[in-house]
Scaffold this motif. Structure first.
Motif, PDB file in Angstrom:
ATOM      1  N   ASP A  57       0.840  -1.202  -0.243  1.00 14.56           N
ATOM      2  CA  ASP A  57       0.088   0.185  -0.247  1.00 14.56           C
ATOM      3  C   ASP A  57       0.798   1.533  -0.149  1.00 14.56           C
ATOM      4  O   ASP A  57       0.731   2.120  -0.321  1.00 14.56           O
ATOM      5  CB  ASP A  57      -1.046   0.081   1.157  1.00 14.56           C
ATOM      6  N   CYS A  58       1.918   1.270   0.938  1.00 14.22           N
ATOM      7  CA  CYS A  58       2.888   2.839   0.863  1.00 14.22           C
ATOM      8  C   CYS A  58       3.289   2.697  -0.297  1.00 14.22           C
ATOM      9  O   CYS A  58       3.988   3.900  -0.998  1.00 14.22           O
ATOM     10  CB  CYS A  58       3.803   1.708   1.685  1.00 14.22           C
ATOM     11  N   VAL A  59       4.004   1.525  -1.565  1.00 12.50           N
ATOM     12  CA  VAL A  59       4.198   1.991  -2.469  1.00 12.50           C
ATOM     13  C   VAL A  59       3.025   2.555  -4.022  1.00 12.50           C
ATOM     14  O   VAL A  59       3.337   3.325  -4.354  1.00 12.50           O
ATOM     15  CB  VAL A  59       4.529   0.826  -3.581  1.00 12.50           C
ATOM     16  N   ALA A  60       1.931   1.702  -3.698  1.00 14.84           N
ATOM     17  CA  ALA A  60       1.104   2.225  -4.210  1.00 14.84           C
ATOM     18  C   ALA A  60       0.489   3.234  -4.623  1.00 14.84           C
ATOM     19  O   ALA A  60       0.001   4.570  -5.348  1.00 14.84           O
ATOM     20  CB  ALA A  60      -0.215   1.177  -4.443  1.00 14.84           C
ATOM     21  N   PHE A  61      -0.077   3.587  -3.157  1.00 14.19           N
ATOM     22  CA  PHE A  61      -0.980   4.727  -2.676  1.00 14.19           C
ATOM     23  C   PHE A  61      -0.274   6.527  -2.264  1.00 14.19           C
ATOM     24  O   PHE A  61      -0.619   6.895  -2.384  1.00 14.19           O
ATOM     25  CB  PHE A  61      -2.200   4.513  -1.833  1.00 14.19           C
ATOM     26  N   TRP A  62       1.153   5.852  -1.906  1.00 15.08           N
ATOM     27  CA  TRP A  62       1.649   7.251  -1.669  1.00 15.08           C
ATOM     28  C   TRP A  62       2.243   8.336  -2.410  1.00 15.08           C
ATOM     29  O   TRP A  62       3.108   7.504  -2.619  1.00 15.08           O
ATOM     30  CB  TRP A  62       2.914   6.612  -0.741  1.00 15.08           C
ATOM     31  N   ALA A  63       2.589   8.668  -2.070  1.00 17.63           N
ATOM     32  CA  ALA A  63       3.108   9.936  -2.902  1.00 17.63           C
ATOM     33  C   ALA A  63       4.743  10.233  -2.987  1.00 17.63           C
ATOM     34  O   ALA A  63       5.430  10.403  -3.279  1.00 17.63           O
ATOM     35  CB  ALA A  63       2.173  11.868  -3.138  1.00 17.63           C
ATOM     36  N   ARG A  64       5.346   9.822  -1.609  1.00 22.12           N
ATOM     37  CA  ARG A  64       6.217   9.968  -1.040  1.00 22.12           C
ATOM     38  C   ARG A  64       6.946   8.529  -0.629  1.00 22.12           C
ATOM     39  O   ARG A  64       6.258   7.939   0.102  1.00 22.12           O
ATOM     40  CB  ARG A  64       6.321  10.811  -0.484  1.00 22.12           C
ATOM     41  N   PRO A  65       8.169   8.391  -0.815  1.00 26.04           N
ATOM     42  CA  PRO A  65       8.852   6.958  -0.687  1.00 26.04           C
ATOM     43  C   PRO A  65       8.238   6.563   1.053  1.00 26.04           C
ATOM     44  O   PRO A  65       8.878   7.707   1.363  1.00 26.04           O
ATOM     45  CB  PRO A  65      10.206   7.154  -1.266  1.00 26.04           C
ATOM     46  N   VAL A  66       8.375   5.609   1.229  1.00 23.52           N
ATOM     47  CA  VAL A  66       7.801   4.812   2.697  1.00 23.52           C
ATOM     48  C   VAL A  66       9.240   5.338   3.347  1.00 23.52           C
ATOM     49  O   VAL A  66       9.693   5.089   4.811  1.00 23.52           O
ATOM     50  CB  VAL A  66       7.455   3.652   3.121  1.00 23.52           C
ATOM     51  N   VAL A  67      10.304   4.504   2.569  1.00 25.85           N
ATOM     52  CA  VAL A  67      12.241   4.762   2.920  1.00 25.85           C
ATOM     53  C   VAL A  67      12.560   5.666   1.937  1.00 25.85           C
ATOM     54  O   VAL A  67      12.140   5.097   1.129  1.00 25.85           O
ATOM     55  CB  VAL A  67      12.022   3.764   3.867  1.00 25.85           C
ATOM     56  N   PRO A  68      13.972   6.101   1.941  1.00 29.68           N
ATOM     57  CA  PRO A  68      14.220   6.433   1.499  1.00 29.68           C
ATOM     58  C   PRO A  68      14.879   5.691  -0.007  1.00 29.68           C
ATOM     59  O   PRO A  68      14.597   4.178   0.705  1.00 29.68           O
ATOM     60  CB  PRO A  68      16.216   6.287   1.792  1.00 29.68           C
ATOM     61  N   GLY A  69      14.594   5.627  -1.139  1.00 32.43           N
ATOM     62  CA  GLY A  69      14.984   5.121  -2.459  1.00 32.43           C
ATOM     63  C   GLY A  69      13.287   3.618  -2.463  1.00 32.43           C
ATOM     64  O   GLY A  69      14.198   3.098  -3.743  1.00 32.43           O
ATOM     65  N   ALA A  70      12.526   4.017  -2.296  1.00 27.00           N
ATOM     66  CA  ALA A  70      11.613   3.040  -1.865  1.00 27.00           C
ATOM     67  C   ALA A  70      10.946   3.900  -3.104  1.00 27.00           C
ATOM     68  O   ALA A  70      10.793   4.433  -3.861  1.00 27.00           O
ATOM     69  CB  ALA A  70      10.969   3.033  -0.890  1.00 27.00           C
ATOM     70  N   LEU A  71       9.971   2.993  -4.059  1.00 28.52           N
ATOM     71  CA  LEU A  71       8.916   3.867  -4.630  1.00 28.52           C
ATOM     72  C   LEU A  71       7.754   3.973  -4.320  1.00 28.52           C
ATOM     73  O   LEU A  71       7.338   3.464  -2.934  1.00 28.52           O
ATOM     74  CB  LEU A  71       8.204   2.138  -5.582  1.00 28.52           C
ATOM     75  N   ALA A  72       6.671   5.027  -4.984  1.00 27.34           N
ATOM     76  CA  ALA A  72       5.966   5.620  -3.962  1.00 27.34           C
ATOM     77  C   ALA A  72       5.453   5.809  -5.714  1.00 27.34           C
ATOM     78  O   ALA A  72       5.827   6.906  -6.472  1.00 27.34           O
ATOM     79  CB  ALA A  72       6.326   7.120  -4.049  1.00 27.34           C
ATOM     80  N   LEU A  73       4.136   5.418  -5.762  1.00 24.84           N
ATOM     81  CA  LEU A  73       3.446   5.527  -7.374  1.00 24.84           C
ATOM     82  C   LEU A  73       2.678   6.027  -7.208  1.00 24.84           C
ATOM     83  O   LEU A  73       1.406   6.270  -8.072  1.00 24.84           O
ATOM     84  CB  LEU A  73       3.517   3.633  -7.647  1.00 24.84           C
ATOM     85  N   GLY A  74       2.024   6.683  -5.500  1.00 27.98           N
ATOM     86  CA  GLY A  74       0.691   7.288  -5.926  1.00 27.98           C
ATOM     87  C   GLY A  74      -0.210   8.117  -6.755  1.00 27.98           C
ATOM     88  O   GLY A  74      -0.877   8.276  -7.403  1.00 27.98           O
ATOM     89  N   GLU A  75       0.799   9.322  -7.520  1.00 32.55           N
ATOM     90  CA  GLU A  75       0.541  10.150  -8.213  1.00 32.55           C
ATOM     91  C   GLU A  75      -0.155   9.140  -9.306  1.00 32.55           C
ATOM     92  O   GLU A  75      -1.129   9.402 -10.302  1.00 32.55           O
ATOM     93  CB  GLU A  75       1.777  11.047  -8.567  1.00 32.55           C
ATOM     94  N   GLU A  76       1.257   8.531  -9.516  1.00 31.39           N
ATOM     95  CA  GLU A  76       1.111   8.020 -10.901  1.00 31.39           C
ATOM     96  C   GLU A  76      -0.340   6.281 -11.183  1.00 31.39           C
ATOM     97  O   GLU A  76      -0.712   7.001 -12.498  1.00 31.39           O
ATOM     98  CB  GLU A  76       2.356   6.676 -11.528  1.00 31.39           C
ATOM     99  N   LEU A  77      -0.016   6.189 -10.535  1.00 30.64           N
ATOM    100  CA  LEU A  77      -1.445   4.924  -9.731  1.00 30.64           C
ATOM    101  C   LEU A  77      -2.598   6.022 -10.420  1.00 30.64           C
ATOM    102  O   LEU A  77      -3.394   4.909 -10.855  1.00 30.64           O
ATOM    103  CB  LEU A  77      -1.503   4.416  -8.633  1.00 30.64           C
ATOM    104  N   PHE A  78      -3.004   6.795  -9.426  1.00 31.78           N
ATOM    105  CA  PHE A  78      -4.526   8.001  -9.790  1.00 31.78           C
ATOM    106  C   PHE A  78      -4.334   8.189 -10.809  1.00 31.78           C
ATOM    107  O   PHE A  78      -5.608   8.632 -11.241  1.00 31.78           O
ATOM    108  CB  PHE A  78      -4.568   8.459  -8.195  1.00 31.78           C
ATOM    109  N   HIS A  79      -3.458   8.979 -11.500  1.00 35.21           N
ATOM    110  CA  HIS A  79      -3.468   9.607 -12.848  1.00 35.21           C
ATOM    111  C   HIS A  79      -3.703   8.140 -13.495  1.00 35.21           C
ATOM    112  O   HIS A  79      -4.945   8.413 -14.918  1.00 35.21           O
ATOM    113  CB  HIS A  79      -1.878  10.039 -12.529  1.00 35.21           C
TER     114      HIS A  79
END
Length: 143
Positions: free
Chosen positions: A109-131
């Motif tokens: 969920d952190c990767v899929a929904f968050w706009a910023r990474p949960v930890v440095p270097g992690a993916l954050a796809l929130g903006e892209e997924l919702f778009h």
């Protein structure tokens, strides 16, 4: 409330993704796109699901899953995604990653929904997924 029936998307996480797969497969052409986060699916064989998701509809599917998920095995969803991709006329893709921040590898969920990474270097796809979800529409009016 008014809404565009051509832009009804579906998203589920873990067992919710199981439900999203079933719902999308049983309501052909109702959803404009489906996002499946750390999905689980255990009905065997999976071929009837693949058939329902590909033969009478063209629904885009995006799987987001940790390769080290100890709750919902990555390999099962990777195989399902491959089968769907081979038969679907719609976009089907998977984003995989290593979950380094949770003990079970099941915190997609952190990767899929968050706009910023949960930890440095992690993916954050929130903006892209919702778009992506909002940008898909189907050609069918299912009213």
């Amino acid at each position: 409330v008014q809404y565009d029936v051509r832009r009804v998307s579906l998203c589920g996480s873990s067992m919710g993704a199981y439900g999203a797969l079933e719902l999308a497969s049983r309501r052909a052409n109702y959803f404009s796109a489906v996002a499946l986060i750390a999905a689980h699916y255990d009905l065997d064989p999976i071929e009837p699901l693949v058939t329902r998701l590909t033969e009478k509809q063209e629904v885009p599917l995006w799987f987001i899953h940790a390769e080290n998920d100890n709750v919902c095995p990555f390999e099962d969803m990777e195989e399902l995604m491959r089968r769907l991709k081979a038969r679907s006329r719609a976009e089907v893709h998977m984003t995989s990653f290593e979950d380094t921040w949770s003990s079970q590898g099941h915190c997609a969920d952190c990767v899929a929904f968050w706009a910023r990474p949960v930890v440095p270097g992690a993916l954050a796809l929130g903006e892209e997924l919702f778009h992506w979800l909002a940008g898909n529409s189907n050609q069918f009016d299912v009213r």
